[in-house]
Design an enzyme around this catalytic site. Sequence first.
Site, PDB file in Angstrom:
ATOM      1  N   HIS A  54       0.835  -1.210   0.000  1.00 51.09           N
ATOM      2  CA  HIS A  54       0.000   0.000   0.000  1.00 51.09           C
ATOM      3  C   HIS A  54       0.865   1.254   0.000  1.00 51.09           C
ATOM      4  O   HIS A  54       1.240   1.765   1.055  1.00 51.09           O
ATOM      5  CB  HIS A  54      -0.883  -0.044   1.259  1.00 51.09           C
ATOM      6  CG  HIS A  54      -2.015   0.927   1.237  1.00 51.09           C
ATOM      7  ND1 HIS A  54      -3.239   0.630   1.775  1.00 51.09           N
ATOM      8  CD2 HIS A  54      -2.113   2.192   0.767  1.00 51.09           C
ATOM      9  CE1 HIS A  54      -4.047   1.667   1.629  1.00 51.09           C
ATOM     10  NE2 HIS A  54      -3.378   2.634   1.035  1.00 51.09           N
ATOM     11  N   HIS A  56       1.343   5.179  -2.013  1.00 55.13           N
ATOM     12  CA  HIS A  56       0.860   6.184  -2.961  1.00 55.13           C
ATOM     13  C   HIS A  56       2.070   6.889  -3.561  1.00 55.13           C
ATOM     14  O   HIS A  56       2.795   7.593  -2.856  1.00 55.13           O
ATOM     15  CB  HIS A  56      -0.066   7.183  -2.256  1.00 55.13           C
ATOM     16  CG  HIS A  56      -1.310   6.557  -1.702  1.00 55.13           C
ATOM     17  ND1 HIS A  56      -2.420   6.287  -2.479  1.00 55.13           N
ATOM     18  CD2 HIS A  56      -1.610   6.100  -0.462  1.00 55.13           C
ATOM     19  CE1 HIS A  56      -3.358   5.723  -1.736  1.00 55.13           C
ATOM     20  NE2 HIS A  56      -2.889   5.591  -0.503  1.00 55.13           N
ATOM     21  N   LEU A  57       2.300   6.656  -4.856  1.00 45.63           N
ATOM     22  CA  LEU A  57       3.467   7.253  -5.519  1.00 45.63           C
ATOM     23  C   LEU A  57       3.124   8.539  -6.275  1.00 45.63           C
ATOM     24  O   LEU A  57       4.028   9.242  -6.732  1.00 45.63           O
ATOM     25  CB  LEU A  57       4.124   6.237  -6.464  1.00 45.63           C
ATOM     26  CG  LEU A  57       4.760   5.036  -5.753  1.00 45.63           C
ATOM     27  CD1 LEU A  57       5.346   4.066  -6.773  1.00 45.63           C
ATOM     28  CD2 LEU A  57       5.841   5.472  -4.773  1.00 45.63           C
ATOM     29  N   ASN A  88      -5.130   5.577  -7.069  1.00 46.90           N
ATOM     30  CA  ASN A  88      -5.828   6.885  -7.039  1.00 46.90           C
ATOM     31  C   ASN A  88      -4.929   8.013  -7.530  1.00 46.90           C
ATOM     32  O   ASN A  88      -4.724   9.022  -6.858  1.00 46.90           O
ATOM     33  CB  ASN A  88      -6.374   7.185  -5.639  1.00 46.90           C
ATOM     34  CG  ASN A  88      -5.291   7.297  -4.577  1.00 46.90           C
ATOM     35  OD1 ASN A  88      -4.188   6.799  -4.752  1.00 46.90           O
ATOM     36  ND2 ASN A  88      -5.605   7.954  -3.484  1.00 46.90           N
ATOM     37  N   ASP A 148      -8.733   2.368  -3.229  1.00 43.01           N
ATOM     38  CA  ASP A 148      -8.261   2.992  -1.989  1.00 43.01           C
ATOM     39  C   ASP A 148      -8.297   4.517  -2.045  1.00 43.01           C
ATOM     40  O   ASP A 148      -7.944   5.128  -3.042  1.00 43.01           O
ATOM     41  CB  ASP A 148      -6.848   2.549  -1.643  1.00 43.01           C
ATOM     42  CG  ASP A 148      -6.419   3.168  -0.327  1.00 43.01           C
ATOM     43  OD1 ASP A 148      -7.080   2.889   0.679  1.00 43.01           O
ATOM     44  OD2 ASP A 148      -5.481   3.976  -0.325  1.00 43.01           O
ATOM     45  N   ASN A 274      -6.486   8.935   7.147  1.00 41.51           N
ATOM     46  CA  ASN A 274      -7.723   8.193   6.944  1.00 41.51           C
ATOM     47  C   ASN A 274      -7.419   6.718   6.701  1.00 41.51           C
ATOM     48  O   ASN A 274      -6.754   6.399   5.714  1.00 41.51           O
ATOM     49  CB  ASN A 274      -8.476   8.783   5.739  1.00 41.51           C
ATOM     50  CG  ASN A 274      -9.875   8.223   5.616  1.00 41.51           C
ATOM     51  OD1 ASN A 274     -10.374   7.590   6.537  1.00 41.51           O
ATOM     52  ND2 ASN A 274     -10.507   8.435   4.469  1.00 41.51           N
ATOM     53  N   ASP A 301       0.813   2.646   3.685  1.00 34.05           N
ATOM     54  CA  ASP A 301      -0.104   3.730   3.287  1.00 34.05           C
ATOM     55  C   ASP A 301       0.666   5.052   3.168  1.00 34.05           C
ATOM     56  O   ASP A 301       0.154   6.119   3.510  1.00 34.05           O
ATOM     57  CB  ASP A 301      -1.289   3.864   4.244  1.00 34.05           C
ATOM     58  CG  ASP A 301      -2.429   4.692   3.650  1.00 34.05           C
ATOM     59  OD1 ASP A 301      -2.349   5.085   2.470  1.00 34.05           O
ATOM     60  OD2 ASP A 301      -3.400   4.953   4.379  1.00 34.05           O
ATOM     61  N   HIS A 305       2.072  14.486   0.638  1.00 34.93           N
ATOM     62  CA  HIS A 305       1.229  15.644   0.352  1.00 34.93           C
ATOM     63  C   HIS A 305       2.065  16.911   0.300  1.00 34.93           C
ATOM     64  O   HIS A 305       3.078  17.028   1.003  1.00 34.93           O
ATOM     65  CB  HIS A 305       0.139  15.812   1.430  1.00 34.93           C
ATOM     66  CG  HIS A 305      -0.986  14.844   1.284  1.00 34.93           C
ATOM     67  ND1 HIS A 305      -1.786  14.788   0.163  1.00 34.93           N
ATOM     68  CD2 HIS A 305      -1.456  13.881   2.118  1.00 34.93           C
ATOM     69  CE1 HIS A 305      -2.693  13.837   0.319  1.00 34.93           C
ATOM     70  NE2 HIS A 305      -2.512  13.260   1.489  1.00 34.93           N
ATOM     71  N   PRO A 319      -5.917  14.176   4.222  1.00 33.75           N
ATOM     72  CA  PRO A 319      -5.477  13.097   5.108  1.00 33.75           C
ATOM     73  C   PRO A 319      -4.307  12.316   4.501  1.00 33.75           C
ATOM     74  O   PRO A 319      -4.234  12.162   3.281  1.00 33.75           O
ATOM     75  CB  PRO A 319      -6.722  12.214   5.217  1.00 33.75           C
ATOM     76  CG  PRO A 319      -7.449  12.428   3.928  1.00 33.75           C
ATOM     77  CD  PRO A 319      -7.147  13.846   3.495  1.00 33.75           C
TER      78      PRO A 319
HETATM   79 ZN   LIG Z   1      -7.151   3.977   2.296  1.00 33.94          ZN
END
Ligand SMILES: [Zn+2]
Length: 427
Positions: A54, A56-57, A88, A148, A274, A301, A305, A319
């Site tokens: 999990h 996020h790139l 996402n 996700d 989140n 996760d 940001h 989040p």
């Molecule tokens: Zn999530």
Amino acid sequence: MTLLLKGARPYGEDAVDILVKDGVIAAIGESLSTTADTIDATGLVVLPGLVDLHTHLREPGREDTETVLTGSRAAALGGFTAVHAMANTDPVADTAGVVEQVWRLGNDAGLVDVVPVGAVTVGLGGEQLAELGAMADSAARVRVFSDDGKCVSDPALMRRALEYVKALDGVVAQHAEEPRLTVGAQMHEGDRSARLGLTGWPAVAEEAIIARDVLLAEHVGARLHVCHVSTAGSVELIRWAKSRGVQVTAEVTPHHLLLTDAQAEGYDATFKVNPPLRTAEDVAALRAGLADGTIDAVATDHAPHAGEDKECEWSAARPGMLGLEQALSVVVDTMVDTGLLTWREVADRMSVRPAQIGRLAGQGRPIAVGEPANLVLLDPSARAVVDPAALASKSRNSPYAGRELPARVVHTLLRGELSVLDGKVQK
Ligand SMILES: [Zn+2]
């Protein structure tokens, strides 16, 4: 390429020499010698390279906050040899074209295996199934599907998604959040949210979806993976489902193993995430669930940001928090130094099981002759204070800023090549 690791301790056990040749472990023994390069690994614990389910790139779409390359650097420095890149992005990874783009960017970076996750629904819209089969058949060979960031909240759509992924030997990774129960939610719902005047995100919003989904997975006979489990009640539900033989797996994040909703007291939006940080009782249940195997895996996760999306009023902030570079240290702090996990169990929860869940054949393998040389070597006695300015990630939203944590990743090998040497990324 040949490399000799002298005096490393597999799974924290007795020191051995490990000879790596042509991408695989060629020999393990005492007093091995070679004319090739030698690394003094005396005192270092060696584990199979870590696998993140999990991450996020942010590429494509938000390259100002992270790219596949900068995220790969952060991952290698954290001891990872494979990361699953969440869908996402902008555009959403809901077609063979987008997942192949991310997969190619990962190959070009060459520091970790970047494994794209495919969206379950078109545009994460929750209304129409995406081209799951085309993504599975693409060069990216997608096996993990997830919306996700959003929950697949429609039960009929979730059922159909489970039916499709079953045929693909895939898994639906669910962000368990009943959206009707979290409208405007800002932090864990409890005494503290009431006192701070922030709208609460109740535990039942997560637990209601998990309860529904384990029953759907049982009905369909498909695999379900629960993302970032955050409550004691969720651990109980997953324990119950596993006892019934449901094919459910689950992950917990490092931050949910360490931090509580008390972090919201200062309204520092770095700690907005989140699902939200929960209570000390939830943290204890998550640690116990990871220790007894109810929770299969640690997953970061990692959610970079931009400054303007975090250095603002709590309710306006996005989040998410960084995780790749400190994940292993947080697990050592919360699970190893507390006696809850052995090193071999750390390897199980951070490499073996996540690789199995993602169906990654060459990752999460034992440290044995003939196996791929995907390895992390760490110094368990090191301690350091986290300095966000020193991170390889393009973003700075680390919840561990200023915190002293144990263990340091010293070297990482991807198929026998050093991606990290002496704490420095090689590309
Ligand atoms: Zn999530």
